[in-house]
Design an enzyme around this catalytic site. Structure first.
Site, PDB file in Angstrom:
ATOM      1  N   GLU A 119       0.871  -1.159   0.000  1.00  0.00           N
ATOM      2  CA  GLU A 119       0.000   0.000   0.000  1.00  0.00           C
ATOM      3  C   GLU A 119       0.919   1.223   0.000  1.00  0.00           C
ATOM      4  OE1 GLU A 119      -2.660   0.204   3.330  1.00  0.00           O
ATOM      5  OE2 GLU A 119      -3.483   2.114   2.627  1.00  0.00           O
ATOM      6  N   ARG A 159       5.767 -13.071   8.940  1.00  0.00           N
ATOM      7  CA  ARG A 159       6.345 -11.762   8.681  1.00  0.00           C
ATOM      8  C   ARG A 159       7.642 -11.610   9.471  1.00  0.00           C
ATOM      9  NH1 ARG A 159       2.874  -7.687   8.833  1.00  0.00           N
ATOM     10  NH2 ARG A 159       4.169  -6.039   9.641  1.00  0.00           N
ATOM     11  N   LYS A 180       4.701   0.994   8.972  1.00  0.00           N
ATOM     12  CA  LYS A 180       4.765   2.273   8.271  1.00  0.00           C
ATOM     13  C   LYS A 180       4.062   3.371   9.055  1.00  0.00           C
ATOM     14  CE  LYS A 180       3.262   0.164   4.618  1.00  0.00           C
ATOM     15  NZ  LYS A 180       2.590  -0.111   3.359  1.00  0.00           N
TER      16      LYS A 180
HETATM   17  P1  ATP Z   1       2.937  -1.901   7.592  1.00  0.00           P
HETATM   18  O1  ATP Z   1       2.180  -2.476   8.739  1.00  0.00           O
HETATM   19  O2  ATP Z   1       4.353  -1.606   7.889  1.00  0.00           O
HETATM   20  O3  ATP Z   1       2.229  -0.766   6.947  1.00  0.00           O
HETATM   21  P2  ATP Z   1       1.775  -3.609   5.718  1.00  0.00           P
HETATM   22  O4  ATP Z   1       1.692  -5.066   5.883  1.00  0.00           O
HETATM   23  O5  ATP Z   1       0.561  -2.814   5.919  1.00  0.00           O
HETATM   24  O6  ATP Z   1       2.980  -3.083   6.562  1.00  0.00           O
HETATM   25  P3  ATP Z   1       1.792  -3.425   2.909  1.00  0.00           P
HETATM   26  O7  ATP Z   1       2.231  -2.265   2.142  1.00  0.00           O
HETATM   27  O8  ATP Z   1       0.351  -3.751   2.951  1.00  0.00           O
HETATM   28  O9  ATP Z   1       2.375  -3.206   4.353  1.00  0.00           O
HETATM   29  O10 ATP Z   1       2.627  -4.722   2.560  1.00  0.00           O
HETATM   30  C1  ATP Z   1       3.098  -5.099   1.301  1.00  0.00           C
HETATM   31  C2  ATP Z   1       3.550  -6.516   1.369  1.00  0.00           C
HETATM   32  O11 ATP Z   1       4.651  -6.620   2.250  1.00  0.00           O
HETATM   33  C3  ATP Z   1       2.448  -7.417   1.896  1.00  0.00           C
HETATM   34  O12 ATP Z   1       2.384  -8.572   1.126  1.00  0.00           O
HETATM   35  C4  ATP Z   1       2.884  -7.708   3.290  1.00  0.00           C
HETATM   36  O13 ATP Z   1       2.428  -8.958   3.693  1.00  0.00           O
HETATM   37  C5  ATP Z   1       4.403  -7.630   3.184  1.00  0.00           C
HETATM   38  N1  ATP Z   1       4.979  -7.261   4.465  1.00  0.00           N
HETATM   39  C6  ATP Z   1       4.702  -6.185   5.218  1.00  0.00           C
HETATM   40  N2  ATP Z   1       5.390  -6.206   6.378  1.00  0.00           N
HETATM   41  C7  ATP Z   1       6.132  -7.332   6.349  1.00  0.00           C
HETATM   42  C8  ATP Z   1       7.050  -7.934   7.255  1.00  0.00           C
HETATM   43  N3  ATP Z   1       7.341  -7.381   8.423  1.00  0.00           N
HETATM   44  N4  ATP Z   1       7.632  -9.100   6.895  1.00  0.00           N
HETATM   45  C9  ATP Z   1       7.354  -9.654   5.713  1.00  0.00           C
HETATM   46  N5  ATP Z   1       6.499  -9.143   4.824  1.00  0.00           N
HETATM   47  C10 ATP Z   1       5.888  -7.997   5.131  1.00  0.00           C
HETATM   48 MG    MG Z   2      -1.223  -2.801   5.064  1.00  0.00          MG
END
Ligand code: ATP
Ligand code: MG
Length: 745
Positions: free
Chosen positions: A31, A258, A268
């Protein structure tokens, strides 16, 4: 490709072999609401890595379905990150928002099939009606609307006739489904908000669960890989595609654990707060665990790829030690970058018996690095050394320059102190010294014994630079928020001196400053007038699990690396700790090499004979405290008391850490802390059973999954019990009791 296959690659291979798919298509679907962090690096490595290994392709797709938080600058940061890590996306960057018209058509189709309805309950009612894990939900009266009415309302929602929250579109599934996510999930909501790409074209936006599976389908994705927290969403993913009768090659979702790392948060949203409120200098601040931050700090893409490779892909969440990442960058730079000299806190030395100047041909790499090269190192009458490499009244075991102890200048001569010059306040302002002409490195015939070699620069030839030293951004191992930020994470040294070879026009240069660490020319602030260097990482390895590092090559570096040999005294301690006490090398190394720590440790041993438990606390907690504080608030005797409580099972290891923090802060006695706060460990099964019963009763879903074969959930139950006991339950006893309990539910 990694040597051993992970479970995702196993699935991919089977799907190719069985002919389910002809080509592997994955996607990385961030995102665009912030800069990507090291957790995203893991996801990038997995998605792009699998596509590359199996000759398919990976799409970079912005999951831009939430108009209020997204921005083009984050899209650019995501593109940069993927490119920097060395991956390429297929043809173009994709956007979920490009599928808004298609996704809407699918919604209409579901309504026509009687599989979706417009609900007009408000947010709170929707939540209430959903029920709980133990009670079924109830369906809204609006679920009975006719297909015509639903179609009409949906269209008017789209046209903007209603306010935010007035209606939603929901899937008609099952309000008593054990998986709460399946209780008529929301598909669309009204949001009168400007979208950074579609502008004001839409005022209804699809929910993640509806948009994601369909975006995957639109792109022909085969393996939709995501993190474990989406496990329960998989049912909706399949429901949507199944109901719409979307056939192979339709995608299937697979989850992995994760990445969590100690000493940092991984979100983020939390990073946005740090950036917006000025706790750091932007998303690419070198202290940030963002990819942009690592890049600016001087990490190499290779080191991050190696790290992702080492941590592997698993199905159970775990916490990775940040020291493992630091190990990877050190390991990468060790064989690549030239060694040069930089003095951070200069003390001037006048060499009285030296006239003129000379250039020394000094090697840039140590013998154990398979790289060659040298630079011209000027030497002259006036040099700078590090202020703490001289001591007028040294403690025992000080091996550097003193009024009576000579020292070697690295690559050059042996130096003897002649006179200490002080100002009116008694501060040392310079040293007058003599060099020994027959002691030059490589052709030393002087016969003078020295105990160490120090770095230096020729004053006349040195160039002033700014050096930025970074500590961890958070000071606690499991930080939660702003309150855990390390107030001293940045130190700027305005007037450090480097030898001429360091000054260069080339961008993207890294050095090892001898005895200080690895440094990188800051890509933004570096100018010819004021060169700026970021400390990438120190030289010393503190990763306790390093002995488990998978590659044999890695081990070699550790043994033969840049670590200085031990002195005789240190070696005696080290041998005693490893051979007599059975400590592991890492812990023994930490204790033996630090005179203060080893004497503290020896003192604790005089109170209680528990070398292993004591060593763990002294090498970790006490060592950290010594680094941060000038005087300790606790005594060796109190540490031994704390260890006795652990050994006797009075408190758990986890609680011991908490007690230690309190001791370090308040100076209170550990026994008093444990009594006052009621921290005694609970080992009595009769006291633990009710907690276990409650956890079991509250989680029927997970019990059912466990019984159906998901044994990973064992850890979940134990974790919940430990948590509900406030960390006081004896983990060994809980393990036994939970095992027993689960056999009979
Ligand atoms: P954040 O909570 O930091 O905003 P998010 O999961 O909302 O992270 P996205 O932008 O939705 O972030 O994630 C993009 C991809 O990265 C998704 O497939 C998510 O599963 C993966 N991802 C995010 N954080 C991690 C992590 N800590 N380890 C592995 N993969 C991750
Ligand atoms: Mg997200």
């Amino acid at each position: 490709m990694s040597e051993s296959k992970d479970f995702l690659r196993t699935i991919v291979e089977e799907d190719l072999k069985s002919g389910k798919y002809k080509e592997v298509i994955t996607r990385f679907p961030p995102e665009p609401n912030g800069f990507p962090h090291i957790g995203h690096a893991k996801s990038i490595c997995i998605n792009f890595g699998i596509a590359r290994d199996y000759h398919g392709h990976c799409n970079l797709r912005m999951d831009d379905t939430n108009p209020t938080t997204e921005d083009m600058k984050y899209v650019e940061a995501l593109k940069d990150a993927v490119t920097w890590l060395g991956f390429e996306w297929a043809d173009k960057v994709y956007f979920a928002s490009d599928y808004f018209p298609k996704i809407y058509d699918y919604a209409v189709q579901l309504v026509k099939m009687g599989k979706a309805y417009v609900d007009s309950l408000n947010e709170e009612e929707i939540r209430e009606y959903r029920g709980t894990v133990t009670t079924a939900g109830k369906r809204s009266k609006f679920a009975d609307r006719s297909i015509e009415e639903n179609l009409d309302l949906l269209e008017r929602m789209k046209k903007g006739e209603f306010k935010d929250g007035e209606h939603v579109l929901r899937a008609k599934i099952d309000m008593s489904a054990p998986n709460m996510k399946m209780r008529d999930p929301l598909l669309y909501r009204i949001r009168h908000a400007h979208h950074f790409r579609t502008g004001d074209e839409w005022c209804i936006y699809p929910m993640y669960d509806f948009a994601h599976c369909l975006s995957d389908y639109c792109e022909g994705v085969t393996h939709s890989i995501c993190t474990l927290e989406f496990e329960n969403n998989r049912d909706i993913y399949d429901w949507v595609l199944d109901e719409l009768e979307l056939k192979l090659p339709r995608p299937y979702q697979h989850e992995f654990a994760r990445l969590g790392m100690n000493y940092t948060v991984m979100s983020k949203r939390k990073f946005l707060e740090l950036v917006n409120d000025g706790y750091v200098n932007g998303w690419d601040d070198p202290r940030m665990p963002t990819i942009a931050g690592y890049k600016r700090r001087g990490y190499t893409a290779e080191s991050i790829l190696n790290f992702c490779d080492q941590i592997g892909i698993a199905k159970a969440n775990s916490m990775v030690d940040v020291a493992q990442l630091e190990f990877c960058i050190r390991d990468d730079l060790n064989t690549k970058v030239p060694r040069v000299m930089c003095v951070l806190d200069p003390l001037k030395i006048i060499i009285e018996n030296y006239e003129g100047e000379e250039e020394i041909d000094a090697s840039c790499y140590p013998h154990d690095v398979p790289k060659e090269g040298s630079r011209k190192l000027p030497f002259s009458k006036e040099i700078y050394i590090e202020r703490d490499d001289f001591m007028e009244n040294p403690p025992e075991g000080y091996f550097r320059l003193t009024p009576s102890q000579p020292v070697r200048l690295k690559h050059a001569y042996i130096l003897t102190c002649k006179e200490v010059v002080k100002d009116a306040n008694g501060n040392i302002i310079e040293i007058k010294a003599e060099y020994h002409p027959d002691s030059r490195s490589g052709s030393d015939t002087s016969g003078i014994k020295v105990k160490s070699a120090i770095h230096w620069v020729s004053a006349k030839h040195a160039k002033a630079v700014e050096v930025r030293l970074y500590e961890r951004l958070y000071s606690v191992e499991a930080p939660e928020g702003l309150e855990d930020l390390n107030p001293d994470s940045l130190h700027i040294i305005k007037n450090a001196f480097v030898e001429p070879a360091v000054i260069t026009q080339k961008p993207d240069v890294r050095f090892q400053f001898e005895r200080q660490g690895y440094f990188y020319a800051d890509p933004i602030d570096y100018t010819d007038d004021l060169p700026v260097f970021n400390k990438i990482v120190g030289l010393k390895d503190s990763w306790t699990k390093k002995a488990e590092a998978p590659k044999s090559q890695t081990k070699k570096v550790l043994v033969e690396g840049t670590v200085a040999p031990m002195s005789e005294e240190e070696q005696v301690f080290f041998d005693k700790y490893t051979l007599a006490f059975g400590l592991n090398n890492e812990i023994a190394n930490i204790l033996a090499r630090d005179a203060e720590l080893s004497s503290f440790y020896e003192e604790t041993l005089s109170f209680v004979n528990s070398p292993v438990s004591l060593a763990n606390i002294v090498a970790n907690e006490v060592a950290r405290e010594l680094k941060l504080e000038a005087t300790l608030k606790f005594s060796a005797k109190e540490i031994s008391e704390l260890v006795t409580m652990i050994d006797e099972g009075t408190i758990s290891n986890k609680i011991a850490k908490q007690v230690f923090e309190e001791m370090a802060k308040s100076g209170e006695n550990p026994t008093a802390i444990v009594e006052a706060q009621g921290l005694t460990q609970i080992s009595d099964p009769e006291k633990l059973k009710p907690i276990i019963d409650e956890v079991i009763a509250k989680n029927p879903d997970n019990v059912a999954k466990f019984k159906a074969g998901n044994t990973n959930l064992f850890g979940f139950f134990v974790g919940q019990v430990l948590k509900n006991s406030g960390g006081k339950a004896n983990p060994t006893v809980v393990n036994e009791l939970v095992t027993e309990k689960l056999k009979h539910v």
